[in-house]
Design a protein around this motif. Sequence first.
Motif, PDB file in Angstrom:
ATOM      1  N   PRO A 182       0.813  -1.234   0.000  1.00  0.00           N
ATOM      2  CA  PRO A 182       0.000   0.000   0.000  1.00  0.00           C
ATOM      3  C   PRO A 182       0.840   1.274   0.000  1.00  0.00           C
ATOM      4  N   ALA A 183       1.983   1.258   0.698  1.00  0.00           N
ATOM      5  CA  ALA A 183       2.861   2.436   0.690  1.00  0.00           C
ATOM      6  C   ALA A 183       3.434   2.656  -0.700  1.00  0.00           C
ATOM      7  N   PHE A 184       3.821   1.562  -1.376  1.00  0.00           N
ATOM      8  CA  PHE A 184       4.327   1.678  -2.744  1.00  0.00           C
ATOM      9  C   PHE A 184       3.256   2.297  -3.646  1.00  0.00           C
ATOM     10  N   SER A 185       2.021   1.760  -3.563  1.00  0.00           N
ATOM     11  CA  SER A 185       0.936   2.233  -4.423  1.00  0.00           C
ATOM     12  C   SER A 185       0.588   3.683  -4.157  1.00  0.00           C
ATOM     13  N   ALA A 186       0.579   4.068  -2.885  1.00  0.00           N
ATOM     14  CA  ALA A 186       0.240   5.456  -2.548  1.00  0.00           C
ATOM     15  C   ALA A 186       1.249   6.431  -3.138  1.00  0.00           C
ATOM     16  N   SER A 187       2.524   6.106  -3.034  1.00  0.00           N
ATOM     17  CA  SER A 187       3.566   6.978  -3.592  1.00  0.00           C
ATOM     18  C   SER A 187       3.464   7.043  -5.109  1.00  0.00           C
ATOM     19  N   CYS A 188       3.220   5.901  -5.742  1.00  0.00           N
ATOM     20  CA  CYS A 188       3.100   5.874  -7.209  1.00  0.00           C
ATOM     21  C   CYS A 188       1.864   6.642  -7.672  1.00  0.00           C
TER      22      CYS A 188
END
Length: 535
Positions: A182-188
């Motif tokens: 989820p952290a990866f997706s939020a940043s992307c």
Amino acid sequence: MGIVIGIGSGEASPWSVLGGAAAALLLVWAVQMLEWAWLAPRRMDRVLRAQGLKGTEYRFLHGDLKEDLRLVRAALSRPVPADRPHDIFQRVAPLLHRSLEEHGKMSFTWFGPIPRVTVTDPELVREVLTNKFGHFEKSRQVTRLSRLLVGGLVILHGEKWVKHRRILNPAFHAEKLKRMLPAFSASCSELIGRWEIAVAASVEKPDLDVWPEFQNLSGDVISRAAFGVTHQEGRRIFQLQAEQAERLVQSFRTNYIPGFSILPTENNRRMKAIDREVKTILRGMIEKRQKAMKNGEASKDDLLGLLLESNMDYNDKDGKPNGGMTVDEIIEECKLFYFAGMETTAVLLSWTVVVLSMHPEWQDRAREEVLQVFGPNKPDFNGVSRLKVVTMVLNEVLRLYPPVPVTTRRTYKEIELGGVRYPAGVMLALPVLLVHRETAVWGRDAGEFNPGRFAEGVANACRDPGGAFFPFSWGPRVCIGQNFALLEAKVAVSMVLQRFAFELSPAYVHAPYTVLTLHPQHGVPVRLRRLRSSC
């Protein structure tokens, strides 16, 4: 009369004693410097040449460092030839390239008074990196300087390295990384949002430099996924480490001389000031988290929380509770998280965009796969594991543009390697970039972009049965964060391909160069086109 009697009686003034001691120390220092800067290099030169190795002639004190600087400056003034865009070794490591051309594959140059032998045979590279018998270590000169930028696993040895690795391993298990998605997706998503605004605001396809964009992205990811903070809170660390990396490269050309790193030069003072500020920021983050955990707050699913949990639960090799890492040691590991976590992924994503722009047929194939697996939805962990084409593309980019083009090791004791007996203190240069382009191993198209070679996996991608693919090093010291970096890269590539087609801007200049990792010298300006079918 008193003076005459004093001298005649054998008494000596304090000043004469101090003067004699200073003269003795100066003499000892001069002998040691003569041994280090002239006698030892001459002996090692004779030993290497007697066994058939060829190389440059040793120049007192500085070796080939001045010539290396001259060649690098010349290389940076010229881009890579357009007809051979992936032939970058001559630009990235011009001194090593010239040495191999003039003296053969097993040749040597001089890093100051230290012979640096280039090892290109994949089997020998594996043997050095595996280091089964403890004969090789990180170069002491490089390690001593690197402490101001990174710490922890990358510079540790022996039992301390084993201890830190055991404490850190749990944080990088696949199940733990899954929680960070989820952290990866939020940043992307934030990255995609900025790009969509830029496209909407432009009448024509806008030029966008994706190099700083991907640096911001990877910085945001490491801040959220590793420390549970926003990129704004971590931005100061990134700024400081970027400056530190540039200064560190400069210092390699002088601070190899004993005692030079402690002189109060402007560069040395600034590097130490940067290190102090980074440590202060990280100490604040760590102590705040430790206090929260002591107050009973649940640990977050980020690297810092997992590290602190593992550290508290650490037992020694006999199964007995042990002190784990100190706060200062945790700070050193966090310095490494920040630098390696940002640099590796930003470099990989930038060169992926460059290469997919040069080879649009592979951009189309990768996009087709992403849309088939995810449609317009955000990537999930199970879907990411099914991305075969995207994985092939990333592996081929890592083959042609490894984040660290040349790595080094030092012989800790006399050792035989490939039929040559090396004395202690020899530096071994392992040009990963060159091994990845060896035609005898990778085929006649070794210098070309062909992700298809990885269709059957990394193990079957080349002719070398042991594998000649080292983008994240090899053996026990293989990069602990490689799965983190690859997962982040797959998520980012997938989300970009879902929404945009891209091509290189006419302003783009293909000019890779090394600032510890492989950077684009003039950035990566591209032209984006929003895809109508994306959501």
